[in-house]
Design a protein around this motif. Structure first.
Motif, short mmCIF file in Angstrom:
data_model
loop_
_atom_site.label_atom_id
_atom_site.label_comp_id
_atom_site.label_asym_id
_atom_site.label_seq_id
_atom_site.Cartn_x
_atom_site.Cartn_y
_atom_site.Cartn_z
N ASN A 1 -0.16 66.14 134.11
CA ASN A 1 1.03 66.98 134.12
C ASN A 1 0.98 68.11 135.14
O ASN A 1 -0.09 68.52 135.58
CB ASN A 1 1.24 67.58 132.72
N LYS B 1 -3.70 65.17 130.31
CA LYS B 1 -4.45 66.00 131.25
C LYS B 1 -3.47 67.02 131.82
O LYS B 1 -2.69 66.73 132.73
CB LYS B 1 -5.06 65.16 132.38
N THR C 1 -4.42 72.53 135.48
CA THR C 1 -5.39 73.57 135.13
C THR C 1 -4.78 74.98 135.00
O THR C 1 -5.14 75.71 134.07
CB THR C 1 -6.55 73.55 136.15
N SER D 1 -9.95 69.64 135.46
CA SER D 1 -9.61 68.74 136.58
C SER D 1 -10.41 67.45 136.53
O SER D 1 -11.42 67.32 137.23
CB SER D 1 -9.85 69.46 137.90
N ARG E 1 -10.92 64.00 137.77
CA ARG E 1 -10.44 63.29 138.96
C ARG E 1 -10.65 61.78 138.88
O ARG E 1 -10.15 61.05 139.72
CB ARG E 1 -11.15 63.84 140.21
N SER F 1 2.96 67.04 142.54
CA SER F 1 3.42 66.95 143.93
C SER F 1 3.43 65.49 144.41
O SER F 1 2.68 64.65 143.90
CB SER F 1 2.51 67.78 144.82
N THR G 1 -0.04 64.23 145.66
CA THR G 1 -0.98 63.76 144.63
C THR G 1 -0.50 62.42 144.06
O THR G 1 -1.29 61.50 143.86
CB THR G 1 -1.10 64.79 143.48
N THR H 1 8.06 63.73 140.88
CA THR H 1 7.47 64.55 141.93
C THR H 1 8.47 65.53 142.51
O THR H 1 9.47 65.86 141.88
CB THR H 1 6.87 63.64 143.02
N ASP H 2 8.18 65.98 143.74
CA ASP H 2 9.05 66.93 144.43
C ASP H 2 10.49 66.46 144.40
O ASP H 2 10.74 65.27 144.42
CB ASP H 2 8.69 67.00 145.90
N CYS I 1 11.16 71.49 138.40
CA CYS I 1 11.38 70.30 139.22
C CYS I 1 12.86 70.05 139.42
O CYS I 1 13.25 69.39 140.38
CB CYS I 1 10.72 69.10 138.57
N GLU J 1 10.18 71.62 150.15
CA GLU J 1 10.44 72.19 148.84
C GLU J 1 9.59 73.45 148.65
O GLU J 1 8.37 73.39 148.70
CB GLU J 1 10.06 71.18 147.75
P1 NDP Z 1 -0.43 68.71 141.90
O1 NDP Z 1 0.09 67.42 142.37
O2 NDP Z 1 -1.47 69.38 142.68
O3 NDP Z 1 -1.03 68.60 140.42
C1 NDP Z 1 -0.34 67.95 139.40
C2 NDP Z 1 -1.34 67.38 138.40
O4 NDP Z 1 -2.17 66.41 139.04
C3 NDP Z 1 -2.30 68.42 137.84
O5 NDP Z 1 -2.53 68.11 136.48
C4 NDP Z 1 -3.55 68.21 138.66
O6 NDP Z 1 -4.70 68.61 137.99
C5 NDP Z 1 -3.54 66.73 138.81
N1 NDP Z 1 -4.29 66.21 139.94
C6 NDP Z 1 -4.31 66.69 141.20
N2 NDP Z 1 -5.08 65.89 141.96
C7 NDP Z 1 -5.54 64.91 141.16
C8 NDP Z 1 -6.40 63.80 141.35
N3 NDP Z 1 -6.91 63.52 142.52
N4 NDP Z 1 -6.66 63.01 140.29
C9 NDP Z 1 -6.14 63.26 139.07
N5 NDP Z 1 -5.34 64.31 138.84
C10 NDP Z 1 -5.03 65.11 139.86
O7 NDP Z 1 0.81 69.59 141.73
P2 NDP Z 1 0.88 71.15 141.44
O8 NDP Z 1 0.11 71.49 140.23
O9 NDP Z 1 0.69 71.88 142.67
O10 NDP Z 1 2.39 71.16 140.99
C11 NDP Z 1 3.37 71.69 141.77
C12 NDP Z 1 4.23 70.64 142.40
O11 NDP Z 1 4.59 69.62 141.48
C13 NDP Z 1 5.49 71.30 142.81
O12 NDP Z 1 5.39 71.63 144.18
C14 NDP Z 1 6.57 70.30 142.53
O13 NDP Z 1 6.96 69.71 143.72
C15 NDP Z 1 5.96 69.26 141.66
N6 NDP Z 1 6.58 69.20 140.35
C16 NDP Z 1 7.40 68.18 140.04
C17 NDP Z 1 7.96 68.07 138.79
C18 NDP Z 1 8.82 66.91 138.38
O14 NDP Z 1 9.08 66.70 137.19
N7 NDP Z 1 9.31 66.11 139.28
C19 NDP Z 1 7.73 69.09 137.77
C20 NDP Z 1 6.87 70.13 138.21
C21 NDP Z 1 6.30 70.16 139.44
P3 NDP Z 1 -5.40 70.02 138.25
O15 NDP Z 1 -4.38 71.09 137.96
O16 NDP Z 1 -6.50 70.04 137.27
O17 NDP Z 1 -5.84 70.02 139.68
#
Ligand code: NDP
Length: 685
Positions: free
Chosen positions: A157, A183, A186, A216, A218, A235, A238, A259-260, A297, A408
């Motif tokens: 999430n 998950k 963080t 986190s 991975r 994002s 990711t 995502t975005d 989002c 974004e």
């Molecule tokens: P990330 O993509 O960095 O992280 C999202 C989730 O993925 C977190 O739980 C993160 O864990 C986990 N993650 C990251 N890398 C990995 C990996 N290699 N393997 C497994 N899990 C992983 O996004 P942000 O937290 O930066 O979120 C912000 C972005 O998300 C915004 O810019 C927005 O664009 C988008 N967003 C979209 C939404 C939607 O519904 N469409 C809603 C909200 C945000 P950890 O935190 O532990 O690193």
């Protein structure tokens, strides 16, 4: 030192044996709230536990039993909202923001509970649509069914809605009967952990149905296979990395992403200054920029407005922001916009704004300077330890600049873009490359139709905002559990929500081919051609406990006379010519002359199949799928066969629903009408 946030694995709380965690800071004050560390966590063990213990415990329940547990859980969490609100404030969320996250999440549980009991059977198999008859004699049928996936639903999430984001995925998985591993992101894991602690402590959840990884992890997808699914929110970068994992590409792990999204709000050409639509649009724009400090989002990132009134839009948005928005610590009185989740996120958002400016965007409201904020103690001033930002509105003079449609800034940031024609507005919205949601503010049906036809395929959800629904609308940025939350292309291609659709994402659709008897045995629903039991007592004498699928009654023939048809026409007032005028009826291509009313036949059929004495049958609450097939002329006769097709006990009532297959034949054994009769029947005689 703050302790490490525990994970919930295999129905026990777990923290690493050693090692400090990485600190997570209060979004407004920069104080350490908690630390996260999952080194040494047993992910294969958690997945194995879900697939065995969780699957078994959930599989022992029917859809309705699981739905009732969702309701109990919702009620349990409802009583503990305040506790969650206090924790949520540390993430920078105002109480309004927390309401969206916490009450919104609880609302999802309530909605899925009630939809599950109304729209799913009280069993473990869903029959999808009508059967396909695959042989001339009806002895070979095909039927699609849904059964639950045998693995685990893993949620990864985003940080912005730690409770709602979790529950919107948990509810449909749980209802389907699939265990969940959460998950959270963080930066706000401590709020998700508090909610899971309540859920686990409630004693309502079957064992193994919910686990939590508080950090986190991975390597999650390394341990998944085709039995499992991943629901990702975050994002696009990711999402793309995870989507390319060999276990997704080659191993069949089902992966959906949210995502975005550069969501658009189009102001219709009719919605000029002074119209209710203009006012509703400005209100929505400012709400979407500032709720959750724009970290949504579904926020409006692109305000697509008639080029002739760009200045008015900016002026009106500025006035509303000045009037309504007080930035500060959510714990301070009167604050209406809190902090971003972290200083890193603030830097990230500012970097994106600078990119937008470099690409030609002009900041027309707000700035990147540290804002004056209201602190928790009521004082005002800058608070550089907090992640505060002013709302920022940009204007792009060139509507086609790619950055305006691709970058974004995940904060209180939006861009105004002018258009000249409705067609151009549609094309601009599509430049988002696939979005979660778009609004069109218009009171002109032609504009609404043109825009929706043009943009629907680029979006998961659209909202037509006008004077009639402005007050009742749930708003641009609020996904509702009944409707799709997700979107194509850049938005990730997922459908987290969408009513019972999202339950089916956790199930496999399979075609089952076989005889009517075998399909009846497999699905628990009677299929035409399967044996009927005509030998027992009249099926209306059977309580739900005694009634069996296939229990039936067959009536003798009853002749229909012209006098009967005339009397029915006169008593009902339905003197349509096909029932009263021989010449006109004969001229109709469908009728040989005067024919009986379809409703007469259905009424007579009730008289033919009924067992009138008081008994377990309590009420008839409707008919479904009624079709009149062969006309009935004076002198013809009809008979009816009524067969118990589907039995659905209600968990909380002393009765259940029985759906009866009804078929009316004429004296030549031709089918006159088919339909389902819906009744309520007592569980005990
Ligand atoms: P990330 O993509 O960095 O992280 C999202 C989730 O993925 C977190 O739980 C993160 O864990 C986990 N993650 C990251 N890398 C990995 C990996 N290699 N393997 C497994 N899990 C992983 O996004 P942000 O937290 O930066 O979120 C912000 C972005 O998300 C915004 O810019 C927005 O664009 C988008 N967003 C979209 C939404 C939607 O519904 N469409 C809603 C909200 C945000 P950890 O935190 O532990 O690193």
């Amino acid at each position: 030192m703050n302790s490490v946030i525990p994970s919930y694995l295999m129905d026990e709380w777990w923290t690493p044996a050693s090692g400090e965690g990485s600190p997570i800071l209060d979004a407004s004050t920069g104080e350490i709230v908690a630390t996260a560390n999952v080194s040494g966590i047993d992910i294969p063990g958690a997945i194995g536990y879900a697939r065995t213990v969780g699957q078994a415990a959930l599989g022992a329940l029917t859809f309705h039993e699981r739905a009732l547990k969702l309701k109990e859980l919702a009620q349990y969490l409802n009583g503990r909202r305040e506790e969650l609100y206090a924790i949520s404030a540390k993430t920078g969320a105002t109480s309004g923001d927390s309401m969206v996250d916490i009450d919104g999440g609880i609302g999802v549980l309530f909605t899925f509970s009630s939809k599950g009991r109304r729209e799913l059977p009280n069993s473990n198999i869903v029959v999808d649509g009508p059967p396909e008859v695959l042989s001339k004699d009806g002895s070979f049928l095909g039927q699609h069914i849904y059964t639950r996936l045998p693995g685990v639903a893993v949620q990864i999430n985003a940080f912005n809605f730690p409770v709602w984001g979790m529950l919107e995925k948990f509810a449909p998985a749980f209802l389907a009967g699939v265990p969940t591993i959460v998950k959270p992101a963080t930066p706000t894991v401590y709020l998700a952990e508090a909610a899971v602690r309540m859920m686990a402590g409630s004693g309502i959840l079957p064992e193994g149905s919910l686990q939590l990884i508080s950090g986190s992890a991975r390597d999650l997808i390394d341990h998944l296979d085709y039995r499992d699914l991943v629901g990702f929110t975050g994002s696009a970068s990711t999402a793309n990395a995870l989507r390319s994992h060999p276990n997704v590409v080659h191993g069949g792990v089902r992966f959906t992403g949210e995502t975005d999204s550069l969501n658009a709000a189009i102001l219709g050409p009719d919605a000029v200054v002074g119209t209710p639509e203009f006012d509703a649009y400005i209100k929505s724009l400012v709400t979407e920029m500032t709720v959750k400090a724009g970290q949504k989002c579904t926020s409006i990132r692109r305000a697509i407005v008639p080029a002739t009134i760009v200045d008015e839009v900016i002026r009106a948005a500025g006035a509303r922001i000045r009037e309504r928005i007080v930035v500060g610590d959510p714990r301070a009185e009167g604050v209406t916009m809190g902090a971003l989740v972290s200083r890193e996120q603030k830097d990230e958002v500012k970097a994106r704004v600078r990119e937008l400016v470099a690409a030609g965007g002009e900041i027309v409201l707000g700035s990147l300077d540290e804002p004056e904020v209201r602190r928790a103690d009521g004082s005002t001033g800058t608070a550089p330890d907090g992640a505060f930002m002013q709302p920022v509105l940009l204007h792009f003079a060139d509507a086609l600049v790619a950055a305006a449609h691709t970058i974004e800034a995940f904060g209180p940031v939006s861009s105004v873009i002018g258009y000249d024609t409705v067609e151009e507005a549609v094309a601009l919205a599509a430049l988002g490359g696939g979005s979660l949601v778009a609004t069109v503010a218009t009171h002109d049906p032609d504009v609404a139709r043109t825009v929706i036809e043009g943009i629907a395929a680029h979006h998961g959800r659209t909202l037509i905002l006008d004077r009639d629904d402005a007050r009742s609308s749930t708003g641009h940025g609020s996904p509702v559990p009944h409707l799709i939350h997700g979107g194509p292309g850049r938005a990730g291609g997922g459908e987290e929500l969408g009513g019972i659709r999202s339950v089916f994402h956790h199930m496999q659709r399979t075609a089952v081919q076989g005889s009517p008897a075998m399909l009846t045995a497999v699905t628990g629903q009677w299929f035409a051609g399967a044996p009927r039991n005509l030998d027992g007592p009249h099926p209306f004498r059977n309580s739900l406990a005694e009634l069996r699928i296939g229990d039936a009654v067959a009536s003798p023939l009853r002749e229909v006379t012209l006098d009967d048809i005339t009397a029915f026409a006169n008593s009902t007032g339905d003197t349509f010519y096909a029932h009263t005028n021989e010449e006109a009826a004969a001229a109709n291509p469908f009728f040989p002359g005067i024919v009986a009313h379809g409703y007469l036949l259905v009424s007579w059929a009730a008289g033919l199949f009924v067992d009138p004495e008081p008994g377990p049958v309590l009420a008839n609450y409707g008919l479904e799928n009624l079709r009149f097939i062969t006309p009935v002329s004076p002198g013809d006769s009809i008979r009816v066969t009524l067969t118990a097709k589907r039995i659905t006990p209600r968990e909380t009532d002393d009765y259940g629903e029985v759906c009866w297959d009804a078929i009316i034949h004429n004296q030549n054994d031709e089918i006159v009408a088919t339909y389902d009769v819906l009744t309520l029947v007592a569980k005990e005689a």
